[in-house]
Design an enzyme around this catalytic site. Structure first.
Site, short mmCIF file in Angstrom:
data_model
loop_
_atom_site.label_atom_id
_atom_site.label_comp_id
_atom_site.label_asym_id
_atom_site.label_seq_id
_atom_site.Cartn_x
_atom_site.Cartn_y
_atom_site.Cartn_z
N GLU A 40 -11.11 8.90 2.84
CA GLU A 40 -10.54 7.77 3.59
C GLU A 40 -10.52 8.05 5.10
OE1 GLU A 40 -10.32 5.27 1.90
OE2 GLU A 40 -9.59 5.70 -0.11
N HIS B 132 -1.48 7.94 3.92
CA HIS B 132 -1.81 7.07 2.80
C HIS B 132 -1.32 7.70 1.51
CE1 HIS B 132 -3.98 4.80 -0.18
NE2 HIS B 132 -4.74 5.83 -0.52
N HIS C 86 0.23 6.60 -2.90
CA HIS C 86 0.24 5.65 -4.02
C HIS C 86 1.65 5.53 -4.61
CE1 HIS C 86 -4.18 7.25 -4.74
NE2 HIS C 86 -4.09 6.52 -3.64
N GLU D 25 18.78 -2.00 5.57
CA GLU D 25 18.12 -1.24 6.64
C GLU D 25 16.65 -1.59 6.84
OE1 GLU D 25 19.50 2.51 7.76
OE2 GLU D 25 21.06 1.01 8.02
N HIS E 221 -3.56 -0.49 -5.16
CA HIS E 221 -3.99 0.87 -4.79
C HIS E 221 -2.85 1.70 -4.17
CE1 HIS E 221 -7.28 3.69 -3.06
NE2 HIS E 221 -6.10 4.25 -2.89
#
Ligand code: 13P
Ligand code: ZN
Length: 270
Positions: A116, A139, A141, A169, A210
Site C-alpha cells: 500500500e 492503515h 482493519h 468525544e 476492507h
C-alpha cells in the site's frame, strides 16, 4: 553511530504496531504504517549516504522528493515486529520525483515496503498540503468500522453523523469527519490516488469492506484517531438492531464545538 533500535521514532513505531496487533486491528499481515522522519531525528542513527538497495515505487510523488520514511514491510506480521524490527521494518528515502526509493536500513531478508506504499505516499503528500505538521499515515482493519460498511449507508455525511452520535468525544477528535471510498482493488495506484483525494478534506478515510486509513502529526495521535472512530463503530454495531430511544442532538454537538473550540465539517451538522 548510536543503535537505531534505541531511537525514539523506532521505539514508538514498534510499540504502536504491537498495540495495533493487540487491538485485533491487524490480523496476519493486515495493516501498514509509515512515519516521515526529519533529518535531525535520524542523523545520530543512520549513515544517510549509504544506500543498501534502490526499489522502484511504480508512481510519482514529486512533493516528497528527498523525504525519508520508516515503513512496515509487505507481507510482514505486526505481531513479529518487536522481535525482528530490522526484518519487518525499513527506512527509505524517495528520489527521482518519488519513482525510486533508496533503502537506508531494514528489510534485511530482501523484503520491501508495504504493497500500500502508493496510498501511503500519496496520502502523505495530500495531508502535508492540509497540515505541514502531518507525519503519519496508518492503515488497519478494525472490525467494527469494517462491519459498519456492510450495514450502513456509505454516504460520508451520514456515516460521519452516525459515528459522531455514538460517543460525545467523537466530534471533538475528528471534527473533519470521515470520508468513505467504495470497495476498490487494494495495493494499486488507483486506490492510492482515490485515498489521497479523500485525505484532502479528512484525516480518516474508510475503505469499504476492507479497513481504514488515518493520518496525523505523530503515531499516538493517529492511533487515537482510529481508536476513537473504531469505538464509535463498536457502539453502533451494538445498538444498530435496537430501537434508538436517545441520541446526541445537533444542538448538543454545537455546544461541544463551542466548549472544545472545534469546527465540524461545514454543512455536516444541521
Ligand atoms: P501489506 O502486507 O503489503 O502491507 O498489505 C497488508 C494490507 O493491509 C493490504 O491492504
Ligand atoms: Zn489492508
Amino acid at each position: 553511530m548510536k543503535d537505531i533500535l534505541t531511537a525514539d521514532f523506532m521505539v514508538e513505531m514498534i510499540r504502536t504496531v504491537s498495540n495495533m496487533y493487540d487491538h485485533g486491528w491487524d490480523e496476519r499481515n493486515g495493516g501498514n504504517v509509515s512515519l516521515m522522519l526529519d533529518e535531525k531525528e535520524t542523523s545520530d542513527y543512520l549513515q544517510r549516504q549509504t544506500v543498501l538497495r534502490t526499489i522502484p515505487t511504480g508512481f510519482a510523488a514529486p512533493e516528497l522528493e528527498g523525504k525519508t520514511f520508516l515503513v512496515t514491510g509487505t507481507g510482514k506480521y505486526f505481531k513479529n515486529v518487536k522481535y525482528a524490527p530490522e526484518v519487518n521494518l525499513g527506512i527509505v528515502r524517495l528520489k527521482d520525483g518519488g519513482k525510486q526509493a533508496e533503502l537506508l536500513w531494514g528489510f534485511t531478508d530482501g523484503g520491501q515496503f508495504t504493497s500500500e506504499f502508493p496510498a501511503h505516499m500519496m496520502s502523505h503528500a495530500a495531508r502535508l498540503k492540509a497540515d505541514p505538521e502531518n507525519r503519519v499515515v496508518m492503515h488497519c482493519h478494525p472490525e467494527n468500522l469494517l462491519a459498519m460498511t456492510y450495514v450502513h449507508d456509505l454516504d460520508e455525511r451520514q456515516f460521519t453523523r452516525t459515528l459522531w452520535q455514538m460517543c460525545t468525544e467523537c466530534i471533538v477528535v475528528f471534527p473533519d469527519g470521515v470520508n468513505v471510498l467504495p470497495w476498490m482493488l487494494c495495493g494499486t495506484n488507483e486506490i492510492g490516488e482515490a485515498t489521497a483525494e479523500k485525505m484532502k478534506t479528512a484525516r480518516l478515510v474508510i475503505w469499504s469492506q476492507h479497513g481504514v486509513y488515518g493520518a496525523g502529526k505523530n503515531l499516538d495521535e493517529t492511533f487515537g484517531l482510529i481508536e476513537t472512530a473504531e469505538k464509535a463503530a463498536e457502539i453502533f454495531m451494538k445498538i444498530a438492531h435496537l430501537p434508538r430511544v436517545n441520541t446526541i442532538t445537533d444542538e448538543q454537538m454545537h455546544l461541544l464545538e463551542k466548549r472544545f473550540g472545534v469546527q465540524a465539517r461545514e454543512g455536516w451538522l444541521d
